[in-house]
Design a protein around this motif. Structure first.
Motif, PDB file in Angstrom:
ATOM      1  N   UNK A  44       0.819  -1.219   0.000  1.00 25.01           N
ATOM      2  CA  UNK A  44       0.000   0.000   0.000  1.00 25.01           C
ATOM      3  C   UNK A  44       0.849   1.265   0.000  1.00 25.01           C
ATOM      4  N   UNK A  45       2.022   1.207   0.633  1.00 25.64           N
ATOM      5  CA  UNK A  45       2.904   2.377   0.629  1.00 25.64           C
ATOM      6  C   UNK A  45       3.414   2.646  -0.780  1.00 25.64           C
ATOM      7  N   UNK A  46       3.912   1.609  -1.451  1.00 30.54           N
ATOM      8  CA  UNK A  46       4.420   1.803  -2.820  1.00 30.54           C
ATOM      9  C   UNK A  46       3.307   2.248  -3.763  1.00 30.54           C
ATOM     10  N   UNK A  47       2.101   1.724  -3.572  1.00 22.46           N
ATOM     11  CA  UNK A  47       0.963   2.142  -4.401  1.00 22.46           C
ATOM     12  C   UNK A  47       0.755   3.640  -4.285  1.00 22.46           C
ATOM     13  N   UNK A  99       6.388   2.977   5.881  1.00 21.56           N
ATOM     14  CA  UNK A  99       5.919   4.051   4.997  1.00 21.56           C
ATOM     15  C   UNK A  99       6.916   5.204   4.976  1.00 21.56           C
ATOM     16  N   UNK A 100       7.397   5.610   6.137  1.00 25.36           N
ATOM     17  CA  UNK A 100       8.350   6.710   6.218  1.00 25.36           C
ATOM     18  C   UNK A 100       9.668   6.350   5.526  1.00 25.36           C
ATOM     19  N   UNK A 101      10.179   5.160   5.795  1.00 23.10           N
ATOM     20  CA  UNK A 101      11.435   4.738   5.175  1.00 23.10           C
ATOM     21  C   UNK A 101      11.332   4.601   3.670  1.00 23.10           C
ATOM     22  N   UNK A 102      10.244   3.997   3.185  1.00 23.97           N
ATOM     23  CA  UNK A 102      10.067   3.861   1.733  1.00 23.97           C
ATOM     24  C   UNK A 102       9.902   5.222   1.068  1.00 23.97           C
ATOM     25  N   UNK A 103       9.176   6.132   1.713  1.00 21.51           N
ATOM     26  CA  UNK A 103       9.028   7.473   1.154  1.00 21.51           C
ATOM     27  C   UNK A 103      10.408   8.111   0.981  1.00 21.51           C
ATOM     28  N   UNK A 104      11.238   8.032   2.011  1.00 23.99           N
ATOM     29  CA  UNK A 104      12.574   8.620   1.924  1.00 23.99           C
ATOM     30  C   UNK A 104      13.418   7.983   0.825  1.00 23.99           C
ATOM     31  N   UNK A 147      -5.834   7.516   4.415  1.00 22.45           N
ATOM     32  CA  UNK A 147      -5.190   6.341   5.010  1.00 22.45           C
ATOM     33  C   UNK A 147      -4.161   5.760   4.048  1.00 22.45           C
ATOM     34  N   UNK A 148      -3.198   5.048   4.583  1.00 23.32           N
ATOM     35  CA  UNK A 148      -2.196   4.381   3.773  1.00 23.32           C
ATOM     36  C   UNK A 148      -2.883   3.458   2.781  1.00 23.32           C
ATOM     37  N   UNK A 149      -2.481   3.530   1.523  1.00 19.34           N
ATOM     38  CA  UNK A 149      -3.098   2.739   0.465  1.00 19.34           C
ATOM     39  C   UNK A 149      -4.304   3.412  -0.155  1.00 19.34           C
TER      40      UNK A 149
END
Length: 162
Positions: A44-47, A99-104, A147-149
């Protein structure tokens, strides 16, 4: 979603959009519960990050996202985006940490702003409100959240869900 005679359950009407990411889950880890939570947060974060990226994240070559054991005896898992990565350790909020790490990592590796706060040019920030992880406008929390996703594909400003 509609039923399909060759399948027991419903199948999507449309195939999912192509993704520049390939996700690899661990076969076995020292902390299977933590790894499962991390893996569950990746898609969901990558989406959201792909849907909300300005400029768009390039689709080729595919980027591999891997969840695996962290090095050493301290426990935890590491989430790698190709060769760079970040650790996630209990008892943190695993979903928010992923989510925070992938965003960065996506911002750093692709030089994009993501997910863009609808109606603004800055990125949304990861928040946890009442146990729900999501994205929120960092300038005006009442302006927009989701929300996430649930990043809107139509950039609906003013929506506040988290």
């Amino acid at each position: 979603m509609t039923g399909h005679p060759d399948h027991d359950g419903p199948v999507p009407d449309d195939p999912p959009p192509p993704s520049p990411f390939v996700v690899r889950a661990p076969v076995a880890t020292r902390e299977p519960g933590l790894a499962a939570l991390a893996v569950a947060a990746v898609v969901p974060t990558l989406t959201d990050l792909v849907a909300g990226a300005q400029p768009p994240v390039p689709e080729h070559p595919p980027v591999t996202v891997t969840v695996d054991d962290a090095a050493g005896d301290h426990g935890g898992v590491v989430v790698r985006v190709d060769h760079a990565g970040f650790g996630v350790f209990a008892p943190t909020d695993v979903t928010a940490a992923v989510a925070d790490g992938l965003q960065q990592e996506v911002v750093r590796q692709f030089a994009v702003t993501t997910p863009v706060c609808p109606g603004h040019r800055h990125p949304a920030r990861v928040v946890v409100v009442d146990g729900v992880t999501g994205w929120r406008c960092p300038v005006d929390p009442e302006h927009w959240s989701c929300p996430l996703g649930g990043y809107p594909t139509g950039h609906t400003a003013g929506r506040s869900a988290v």
